[in-house]
Scaffold this active site. Structure first.
Site, PDB file in Angstrom:
ATOM      1  N   CYS A 112     156.149 -20.230 -63.672  1.00 40.25           N
ATOM      2  CA  CYS A 112     157.579 -20.466 -63.554  1.00 40.25           C
ATOM      3  C   CYS A 112     158.382 -19.541 -64.481  1.00 40.25           C
ATOM      4  O   CYS A 112     158.430 -18.346 -64.227  1.00 40.25           O
ATOM      5  CB  CYS A 112     157.869 -21.950 -63.769  1.00 40.25           C
ATOM      6  SG  CYS A 112     159.392 -22.451 -62.969  1.00 40.25           S
TER       7      CYS A 112
ATOM      8  N   HIS B 128     154.351 -25.237 -61.254  1.00 44.30           N
ATOM      9  CA  HIS B 128     153.760 -25.733 -62.511  1.00 44.30           C
ATOM     10  C   HIS B 128     152.363 -26.316 -62.282  1.00 44.30           C
ATOM     11  O   HIS B 128     152.231 -27.537 -62.128  1.00 44.30           O
ATOM     12  CB  HIS B 128     154.647 -26.839 -63.095  1.00 44.30           C
ATOM     13  CG  HIS B 128     155.874 -26.338 -63.776  1.00 44.30           C
ATOM     14  ND1 HIS B 128     155.972 -26.155 -65.139  1.00 44.30           N
ATOM     15  CD2 HIS B 128     157.071 -25.967 -63.273  1.00 44.30           C
ATOM     16  CE1 HIS B 128     157.168 -25.703 -65.451  1.00 44.30           C
ATOM     17  NE2 HIS B 128     157.862 -25.582 -64.340  1.00 44.30           N
TER      18      HIS B 128
ATOM     19  N   GLU C   6     150.118 -26.965 -64.269  1.00 45.89           N
ATOM     20  CA  GLU C   6     149.624 -27.761 -65.415  1.00 45.89           C
ATOM     21  C   GLU C   6     150.036 -29.229 -65.300  1.00 45.89           C
ATOM     22  O   GLU C   6     149.646 -30.042 -66.125  1.00 45.89           O
ATOM     23  CB  GLU C   6     150.134 -27.145 -66.737  1.00 45.89           C
ATOM     24  CG  GLU C   6     151.596 -27.400 -67.094  1.00 45.89           C
ATOM     25  CD  GLU C   6     152.603 -26.568 -66.299  1.00 45.89           C
ATOM     26  OE1 GLU C   6     152.221 -25.912 -65.308  1.00 45.89           O
ATOM     27  OE2 GLU C   6     153.795 -26.605 -66.659  1.00 45.89           O
TER      28      GLU C   6
HETATM   29  N1  GLN Z   1     164.905 -22.034 -64.122  1.00 51.58           N
HETATM   30  C1  GLN Z   1     164.095 -21.542 -65.202  1.00 51.58           C
HETATM   31  C2  GLN Z   1     164.447 -20.093 -65.548  1.00 51.58           C
HETATM   32  O1  GLN Z   1     165.158 -19.451 -64.818  1.00 51.58           O
HETATM   33  C3  GLN Z   1     162.613 -21.666 -64.884  1.00 51.58           C
HETATM   34  C4  GLN Z   1     162.259 -23.130 -64.676  1.00 51.58           C
HETATM   35  C5  GLN Z   1     160.860 -23.481 -65.049  1.00 51.58           C
HETATM   36  O2  GLN Z   1     160.163 -22.768 -65.765  1.00 51.58           O
HETATM   37  N2  GLN Z   1     160.453 -24.637 -64.590  1.00 51.58           N
HETATM   38  O3  GLN Z   1     164.012 -19.619 -66.529  1.00 51.58           O
END
Ligand code: GLN
Length: 189
Positions: free
Chosen positions: A79, A172, A174
């Site tokens: 992410c 995610h 994890e």
């Molecule tokens: N929206 C976050 C970003 O732009 C990422 C979200 C996440 O890691 N769950 O950094």
């Protein structure tokens, strides 16, 4: 025994530590450049990529990280971690590690209320679908040479990819108890 560093500046690092420990590897939290010494791989967790990026810069982690990754250190970004590893983002920031030739769109699915869960087919992990949790997630909108897409949404949008020593997921892995992505990462080491 393999030792995996988990970048612990902000975000969901504790959950990665717990999955990695359950897989039987040693972990260490990385906040300072000297804490990169002796690690066999690194996880960059989800969280807020601008915040993690600013802290990476404040703690002088950007150059040593770029060097280690260019030298072949296996790294797994989830992410926000994927955003920080991407060569290009649609929301340009100064914090990219430029480690994987993809362009990502931040918050591609919308706001917090548009977070969702879905089953993904991930051929490198076998036949059983992977339950993926997307939280204000990015998606990958351009794939460069040498980057292999590992998973796509039903409409074909890439959401997991690998390029040599770099593994990224928009979701995610994890959070669900399915440890196959982490096990796959450990095999890259
Ligand atoms: N929206 C976050 C970003 O732009 C990422 C979200 C996440 O890691 N769950 O950094």
């Amino acid at each position: 025994m393999k030792k995996i560093g988990v970048l612990a500046l902000q975000g969901a690092f504790v959950e990665h530590v717990s999955v990695l420990n359950r897989l039987g590897v040693e972990t260490s939290l990385v906040r300072l450049p000297q804490e990169l010494d002796g690690i066999d791989g690194l996880v960059i967790p989800g969280g807020e990529s601008t915040t993690i990026g600013k802290l990476m810069r404040a703690y002088s982690l950007v150059s040593p990280l770029k060097e280690l990754i260019a030298g072949g250190l296996p790294v797994f970004g989830t992410c926000a971690g994927m955003i920080l590893l991407a060569k290009q983002t649609t929301d340009p920031n100064d914090y990219s590690l430029g480690a994987v030739d993809i362009r990502v769109r931040r918050n591609a699915f919308g706001r917090q209320v548009d977070s969702f869960e879905t089953e993904l087919s991930v051929p490198v992990l076998g036949d059983t679908p992977f339950h993926a949790v997307f939280i204000r997630a990015p998606w990958i909108e351009k794939i460069g040479d040498g980057v292999k897409v590992l998973a796509q949404l039903h409409d074909g949008t890439p959401v997991a990819a690998r390029s040599k020593n770099v593994l990224v997921t928009a979701f995610h892995p994890e959070l669900t108890g399915d440890m196959r992505f982490h096990a796959y990462f450990l095999k890259m080491i």
